[in-house]
Scaffold this active site. Structure first.
Site, PDB file in Angstrom:
ATOM      1  CD  GLU A  53      -2.857  -0.920  -0.120  1.00  0.00           C
ATOM      2  OE1 GLU A  53      -3.079   0.218  -0.774  1.00  0.00           O
ATOM      3  OE2 GLU A  53      -3.411  -2.237  -0.419  1.00  0.00           O
ATOM      4  CE1 TYR A 133      -6.132   3.265  -0.420  1.00  0.00           C
ATOM      5  CE2 TYR A 133      -3.908   3.057  -0.059  1.00  0.00           C
ATOM      6  CZ  TYR A 133      -5.259   2.642  -0.619  1.00  0.00           C
ATOM      7  OH  TYR A 133      -4.903   1.703  -1.572  1.00  0.00           O
ATOM      8  CG  ASP A 151      -7.600   4.584  -4.239  1.00  0.00           C
ATOM      9  OD1 ASP A 151      -8.822   4.483  -4.507  1.00  0.00           O
ATOM     10  OD2 ASP A 151      -6.757   3.762  -4.639  1.00  0.00           O
TER      11      ASP A 151
END
Length: 353
Positions: A53, A133, A151
């Site tokens: 990520e 996020y 996102d």
């Protein structure tokens, strides 16, 4: 350009959307991505999810796979990452850009190695370099916490679903929270992101293949690419600089970069030019600082970053300063471009041999 007017349409039904999208995800989702593999316990490794990520925040998946494999080979566990020198971490991150991500990842790994992995969103959010996020992604994908991610792909999918031209972050998060499948939050988050990455793409959306087409207000409008409207971005700052290569592509004089952008990396000695200043004047100043003799102009390279566009004039130079093995140093793409000029140079670097 006139502002598109979305058609009057019944708000999407969450249950129908969830069923349609999760069915599509089971058939067409990117199950081959390595960070999605389940371990022996039937769960995901939070370290691998976390690294993916962070790395993919500014890197496309196709390119990110190579970087991901390289980074995990160098640091297969969070303990290995925490114990590694920063220079080694930056070298493994080389080419990914946005090097503050790597520095923060190493700092956070030190916290995790000492205290253990966070078990929820709040714990992940407290780590260095982890924003909302990333915290939502890891909490939902590795731990099944009901947290919706937000996102660029999610923003585009939801903006088109509701025909919003200028969705704010708060609006996107609210819609994502409303639609999140509480029973399968990780799968839902990945399904929305996969849909945005492979079907609901920016310029040429594959609407006939979209499982949400029947509920999509942007599709019903006939102009799905009008949603969301392009963000107005500030113009990149033009930066002109000179650099010198003292040595060759294998051994060269390198300096440590400072600042938030490339801080911690090594690079060719360089000087930014003032407005209206000639490269020759900047070269003279740079060589005076290094105690070096200027040589031939090797060429000019350019490099685009998020907020700046760099034009770099590259020269040979001669100095007694110690040289560093280039292959062992973490360099930016700009420096690699500059060093590549040596391969195509013909003639003497310091005049006719």
């Amino acid at each position: 350009m006139p502002v598109p007017v979305p058609p009057t349409q019944t708000p999407p039904d969450p249950d129908r959307l969830r069923a349609a999208l999760l069915d599509w995800f089971a058939r067409a989702g990117r199950a081959e991505l390595p960070w999605r593999r389940l371990g022996e316990a039937g769960t995901r490794d939070p370290y691998r999810v976390w690294v993916a990520e962070i790395l993919l925040q500014q890197t496309q998946v196709a390119r990110g796979l190579e970087y991901y494999d390289r980074f995990l080979s160098a640091f297969p566990t969070v303990e290995a990452l925490a114990a590694a020198p920063e220079a080694d971490v930056l070298k493994a991150w080389e080419g990914c850009g946005y090097y503050a991500r790597a520095r923060n990842l190493r700092r956070a790994a030190g916290v995790v190695a000492a205290r253990g992995f966070p078990q929820d969103y709040a714990g992940w959010l407290a780590l260095p370099g982890v924003g909302s996020y990333t915290a939502a992604a890891v909490a939902s994908l590795a731990y099944g916490e009901a947290r919706a991610v937000n996102d660029g792909n999610v923003r585009r999918v939801l903006a088109r679903l509701y025909a919003q031209t200028a969705p704010t972050d708060a609006w996107v998060q609210a819609r994502a929270d409303e639609l999140l499948d509480p029973a399968r939050p990780g799968d839902w988050n990945e399904a929305v992101m996969d849909l945005g990455a492979t079907v609901c793409i920016p310029k040429a959306p594959r609407c006939p293949a979209c499982p949400l087409r029947a509920s999509c207000a942007a599709f019903a409008s006939g102009t799905p690419t009008a949603f969301p409207a392009p963000k107005v971005r500030a113009a990149a700052r033009e930066v002109r600089a000179v650099a010198v290569i003292v040595g060759d592509a294998e051994q060269a004089v390198l300096e440590r970069r400072e600042g938030t952008l490339l801080g911690g990396l090594s690079g060719l000695p360089a000087e930014e030019l003032a407005a209206g200043e000639s490269p020759q004047t900047g070269l003279a100043r740079l060589c005076a600082r290094l105690g070096a003799e200027p040589g031939a102009h090797l060429g000019t390279v350019t490099h685009a970053m998020t907020h700046r566009h760099v034009t770099l004039d590259v020269y040979a130079a001669r100095s007694a300063a110690a040289r560093t093995p280039v292959a062992e140093a973490a360099l930016s793409r700009l420096d690699h471009k500059a060093l590549a000029l040596l391969a195509s140079w013909q003639g003497g670097l310091f005049g006719t041999p």
